[in-house]
Design a protein around this motif. Sequence first.
Motif, PDB file in Angstrom:
ATOM      1  N   LEU A  72      -3.755  12.496 -11.556  1.00  0.00           N
ATOM      2  CA  LEU A  72      -2.567  12.709 -12.597  1.00  0.00           C
ATOM      3  C   LEU A  72      -1.974  13.987 -12.076  1.00  0.00           C
ATOM      4  CD1 LEU A  72      -4.052  12.030 -15.931  1.00  0.00           C
ATOM      5  CD2 LEU A  72      -2.386  10.494 -14.682  1.00  0.00           C
ATOM      6  N   GLU A  73      -2.715  14.999 -11.659  1.00  0.00           N
ATOM      7  CA  GLU A  73      -2.081  16.229 -10.985  1.00  0.00           C
ATOM      8  C   GLU A  73      -1.246  16.081  -9.975  1.00  0.00           C
ATOM      9  OE1 GLU A  73      -3.583  20.627  -9.541  1.00  0.00           O
ATOM     10  OE2 GLU A  73      -4.973  19.329 -10.411  1.00  0.00           O
ATOM     11  N   SER A  74      -1.682  15.180  -9.065  1.00  0.00           N
ATOM     12  CA  SER A  74      -1.070  14.699  -7.785  1.00  0.00           C
ATOM     13  C   SER A  74       0.486  13.903  -8.106  1.00  0.00           C
ATOM     14  CB  SER A  74      -1.881  14.120  -6.886  1.00  0.00           C
ATOM     15  OG  SER A  74      -2.083  12.880  -7.206  1.00  0.00           O
ATOM     16  N   VAL A  75       0.247  13.269  -9.092  1.00  0.00           N
ATOM     17  CA  VAL A  75       1.214  12.152  -9.554  1.00  0.00           C
ATOM     18  C   VAL A  75       2.437  13.139 -10.358  1.00  0.00           C
ATOM     19  CG1 VAL A  75       2.275  10.514 -11.199  1.00  0.00           C
ATOM     20  CG2 VAL A  75       0.173  10.217 -10.090  1.00  0.00           C
ATOM     21  N   GLY A  76       2.220  13.902 -11.151  1.00  0.00           N
ATOM     22  CA  GLY A  76       3.140  15.013 -11.772  1.00  0.00           C
ATOM     23  C   GLY A  76       4.363  14.161 -12.575  1.00  0.00           C
ATOM     24  N   ASP A  77       5.458  14.549 -12.310  1.00  0.00           N
ATOM     25  CA  ASP A  77       6.772  13.968 -12.870  1.00  0.00           C
ATOM     26  C   ASP A  77       6.977  12.544 -12.334  1.00  0.00           C
ATOM     27  OD1 ASP A  77       6.871  16.360 -14.331  1.00  0.00           O
ATOM     28  OD2 ASP A  77       8.250  17.255 -13.013  1.00  0.00           O
ATOM     29  N   ALA A  78       6.297  12.285 -11.324  1.00  0.00           N
ATOM     30  CA  ALA A  78       6.649  10.783 -11.205  1.00  0.00           C
ATOM     31  C   ALA A  78       5.970   9.615 -12.048  1.00  0.00           C
ATOM     32  CB  ALA A  78       5.866  10.260  -9.773  1.00  0.00           C
ATOM     33  N   ALA A  79       5.325  10.259 -13.223  1.00  0.00           N
ATOM     34  CA  ALA A  79       4.776   9.534 -14.086  1.00  0.00           C
ATOM     35  C   ALA A  79       6.006   9.222 -15.333  1.00  0.00           C
ATOM     36  CB  ALA A  79       3.504  10.065 -14.902  1.00  0.00           C
ATOM     37  N   SER A  80       6.807   9.952 -15.205  1.00  0.00           N
ATOM     38  CA  SER A  80       8.059   9.864 -16.395  1.00  0.00           C
ATOM     39  C   SER A  80       8.721   8.584 -16.418  1.00  0.00           C
ATOM     40  CB  SER A  80       9.193  10.832 -15.807  1.00  0.00           C
ATOM     41  OG  SER A  80      10.084  10.915 -17.039  1.00  0.00           O
ATOM     42  N   GLY A  81       8.695   8.018 -17.619  1.00  0.00           N
ATOM     43  CA  GLY A  81       9.204   6.680 -18.058  1.00  0.00           C
ATOM     44  C   GLY A  81       7.840   5.509 -17.619  1.00  0.00           C
ATOM     45  N   VAL A 108       0.700  -1.148   0.141  1.00  0.00           N
ATOM     46  CA  VAL A 108       0.031   0.161  -0.032  1.00  0.00           C
ATOM     47  C   VAL A 108       1.011   1.276   0.094  1.00  0.00           C
ATOM     48  CG1 VAL A 108      -1.636   1.282   1.333  1.00  0.00           C
ATOM     49  CG2 VAL A 108      -1.878  -1.164   1.421  1.00  0.00           C
ATOM     50  N   ALA A 109       0.758   2.192  -0.915  1.00  0.00           N
ATOM     51  CA  ALA A 109       1.570   3.247  -1.056  1.00  0.00           C
ATOM     52  C   ALA A 109       0.785   4.394  -0.384  1.00  0.00           C
ATOM     53  CB  ALA A 109       1.661   3.674  -2.616  1.00  0.00           C
ATOM     54  N   SER A 110       1.692   5.083   0.156  1.00  0.00           N
ATOM     55  CA  SER A 110       1.164   6.387   0.857  1.00  0.00           C
ATOM     56  C   SER A 110       0.673   7.592   0.017  1.00  0.00           C
ATOM     57  CB  SER A 110       2.003   6.763   1.739  1.00  0.00           C
ATOM     58  OG  SER A 110       3.204   7.411   1.080  1.00  0.00           O
ATOM     59  N   THR A 111       1.072   7.538  -1.270  1.00  0.00           N
ATOM     60  CA  THR A 111       0.646   8.700  -2.083  1.00  0.00           C
ATOM     61  C   THR A 111       0.371   8.065  -3.604  1.00  0.00           C
ATOM     62  OG1 THR A 111       2.687   9.393  -2.835  1.00  0.00           O
ATOM     63  CG2 THR A 111       1.926  10.456  -0.882  1.00  0.00           C
ATOM     64  N   ALA A 112      -0.268   8.708  -4.203  1.00  0.00           N
ATOM     65  CA  ALA A 112      -0.626   8.268  -5.785  1.00  0.00           C
ATOM     66  C   ALA A 112       0.891   8.393  -6.424  1.00  0.00           C
ATOM     67  CB  ALA A 112      -1.822   9.275  -6.401  1.00  0.00           C
ATOM     68  N   ALA A 113       1.663   9.303  -6.137  1.00  0.00           N
ATOM     69  CA  ALA A 113       2.910   9.436  -6.846  1.00  0.00           C
ATOM     70  C   ALA A 113       3.909   8.363  -6.666  1.00  0.00           C
ATOM     71  CB  ALA A 113       3.634  10.922  -6.485  1.00  0.00           C
ATOM     72  N   LYS A 114       3.908   7.947  -5.332  1.00  0.00           N
ATOM     73  CA  LYS A 114       4.608   6.774  -4.845  1.00  0.00           C
ATOM     74  C   LYS A 114       4.127   5.403  -5.416  1.00  0.00           C
ATOM     75  CE  LYS A 114       6.487   8.844  -0.411  1.00  0.00           C
ATOM     76  NZ  LYS A 114       6.571   8.653   0.968  1.00  0.00           N
ATOM     77  N   ALA A 115       2.816   5.318  -5.546  1.00  0.00           N
ATOM     78  CA  ALA A 115       2.242   4.098  -6.120  1.00  0.00           C
ATOM     79  C   ALA A 115       2.697   4.080  -7.559  1.00  0.00           C
ATOM     80  CB  ALA A 115       0.948   4.187  -6.047  1.00  0.00           C
ATOM     81  N   VAL A 116       2.731   5.207  -8.288  1.00  0.00           N
ATOM     82  CA  VAL A 116       3.043   5.122  -9.739  1.00  0.00           C
ATOM     83  C   VAL A 116       4.680   4.851  -9.839  1.00  0.00           C
ATOM     84  CG1 VAL A 116       3.404   6.528 -11.863  1.00  0.00           C
ATOM     85  CG2 VAL A 116       1.185   6.593 -10.604  1.00  0.00           C
ATOM     86  N   ALA A 117       5.404   5.366  -9.096  1.00  0.00           N
ATOM     87  CA  ALA A 117       6.966   5.044  -9.082  1.00  0.00           C
ATOM     88  C   ALA A 117       7.289   3.686  -8.827  1.00  0.00           C
ATOM     89  CB  ALA A 117       7.463   6.134  -8.197  1.00  0.00           C
ATOM     90  N   ALA A 118       6.373   3.041  -8.111  1.00  0.00           N
ATOM     91  CA  ALA A 118       6.617   1.810  -7.671  1.00  0.00           C
ATOM     92  C   ALA A 118       6.703   0.680  -8.871  1.00  0.00           C
ATOM     93  CB  ALA A 118       5.726   1.354  -6.554  1.00  0.00           C
ATOM     94  N   SER A 119       6.118   0.892  -9.859  1.00  0.00           N
ATOM     95  CA  SER A 119       5.855  -0.117 -11.110  1.00  0.00           C
ATOM     96  C   SER A 119       5.991   0.555 -12.448  1.00  0.00           C
ATOM     97  CB  SER A 119       4.372  -0.685 -10.889  1.00  0.00           C
ATOM     98  OG  SER A 119       4.462  -1.151  -9.565  1.00  0.00           O
ATOM     99  N   PRO A 120       6.503  -0.383 -13.214  1.00  0.00           N
ATOM    100  CA  PRO A 120       6.676   0.108 -14.825  1.00  0.00           C
ATOM    101  C   PRO A 120       5.175   0.542 -15.333  1.00  0.00           C
ATOM    102  CG  PRO A 120       7.000  -2.212 -14.640  1.00  0.00           C
ATOM    103  CD  PRO A 120       6.849  -1.717 -13.266  1.00  0.00           C
ATOM    104  N   VAL A 121       4.123  -0.329 -14.737  1.00  0.00           N
ATOM    105  CA  VAL A 121       2.735  -0.112 -15.413  1.00  0.00           C
ATOM    106  C   VAL A 121       1.762   0.410 -14.419  1.00  0.00           C
ATOM    107  CG1 VAL A 121       0.712  -1.166 -16.602  1.00  0.00           C
ATOM    108  CG2 VAL A 121       3.170  -1.563 -17.104  1.00  0.00           C
ATOM    109  N   THR A 122       0.985   1.278 -14.526  1.00  0.00           N
ATOM    110  CA  THR A 122       0.083   1.691 -13.524  1.00  0.00           C
ATOM    111  C   THR A 122      -1.620   1.610 -14.131  1.00  0.00           C
ATOM    112  OG1 THR A 122       1.170   2.967 -12.004  1.00  0.00           O
ATOM    113  CG2 THR A 122      -1.075   3.553 -12.221  1.00  0.00           C
ATOM    114  N   VAL A 123      -2.172   1.018 -13.472  1.00  0.00           N
ATOM    115  CA  VAL A 123      -3.808   0.799 -14.095  1.00  0.00           C
ATOM    116  C   VAL A 123      -4.631   1.934 -12.979  1.00  0.00           C
ATOM    117  CG1 VAL A 123      -5.690  -0.727 -14.378  1.00  0.00           C
ATOM    118  CG2 VAL A 123      -3.343  -1.521 -14.721  1.00  0.00           C
ATOM    119  N   LEU A 124      -5.299   2.657 -13.780  1.00  0.00           N
ATOM    120  CA  LEU A 124      -6.212   3.522 -13.004  1.00  0.00           C
ATOM    121  C   LEU A 124      -7.635   3.038 -13.258  1.00  0.00           C
ATOM    122  CD1 LEU A 124      -3.974   5.705 -14.925  1.00  0.00           C
ATOM    123  CD2 LEU A 124      -4.792   6.797 -12.753  1.00  0.00           C
TER     124      LEU A 124
END
Length: 293
Positions: free
Chosen positions: A81-90, A53-69
């Motif tokens: 997406l706004e809260s994730v920001g640059d953590a989505a890069s790559g 369980v990630a504490s933030t959406a940004a950390k959740a996205v950073a944890a895996s190469p693929v994120t399902v919303l």
Amino acid sequence: MTDTNERPAVTVIGMGNMGSAVARAYLERGYRTTVWNRTADKAEALADAGAAVASTAAKAVAASPVTVLSLLDNTAVEDVLESVGDAASGRTLVSLTSGSPAQARANEAWATEHGAAYVDGKVMGDPPDVGTSRISLAFSGDRDAFEAVEPVLTELGSLTYHGPDSGFAAVEFNAQVAMGYEFLIGYLHTLSLVEAEGMDLEAFTDRLAGSLNGYAGLLRMMAGAIKSGTYGPDLGSLDVQAALMDDLIGHRESTGVETVRMREVKSLMDRRIAQGHGDQGFSSMFELLRLRP
């Protein structure tokens, strides 16, 4: 035993009924699954099943190469997406959230701006069936991105890719769902008529169900006529059908069943006939439904 770090990783954001089912499907198949939900207790419920369980959406996205919303609506997707920001890069973002084609294209533009790949998806089926062939998923967007994550998405059900325009999955989903509602409301109106005349609803429905297969060929013929712009007298000429519509409307009025939909059809027929196309069939009324600039 396979090392934990060697297992494929995926993140699921949104722990509603569908999102929870998606996360559980990945856990059951051995994925290192990270989850996040705005309401934390819903995500914590997946921890007992083995999810991180990630504490933030940004950390959740950073944890895996693929994120399902899998969220309630596209407004929720935009907030995430706004809260994730640059953590989505790559990373690759796959949205299974309902929404419009325009919203899907806007999400793709956001992903591109932030260095992420985006695939839009829509789910046709119920949460208990996730992970089986009873679930049908429509996808669209960048082909390379889709093909890269296809093995991950295949875990969820039967896939269909509709092309590089990220809005096409939403077009497919919305059209399929709308057609279902159009058919079912027409069915309910018809049952009102059958009931008003004192006939058995279930026996009538059995007969109706037996006739539905005959529509498949008609639908294909109508689509071909619309594509070519050559309209034959399918279902008979509009001149003849318009007279029948008067009978159908009169019958409904005599039994106290509403006539709004039948009058709409009759109005379209009358307009098409007035244009000089009374010799054409039902499919030709499509010309009256086109949105003109």
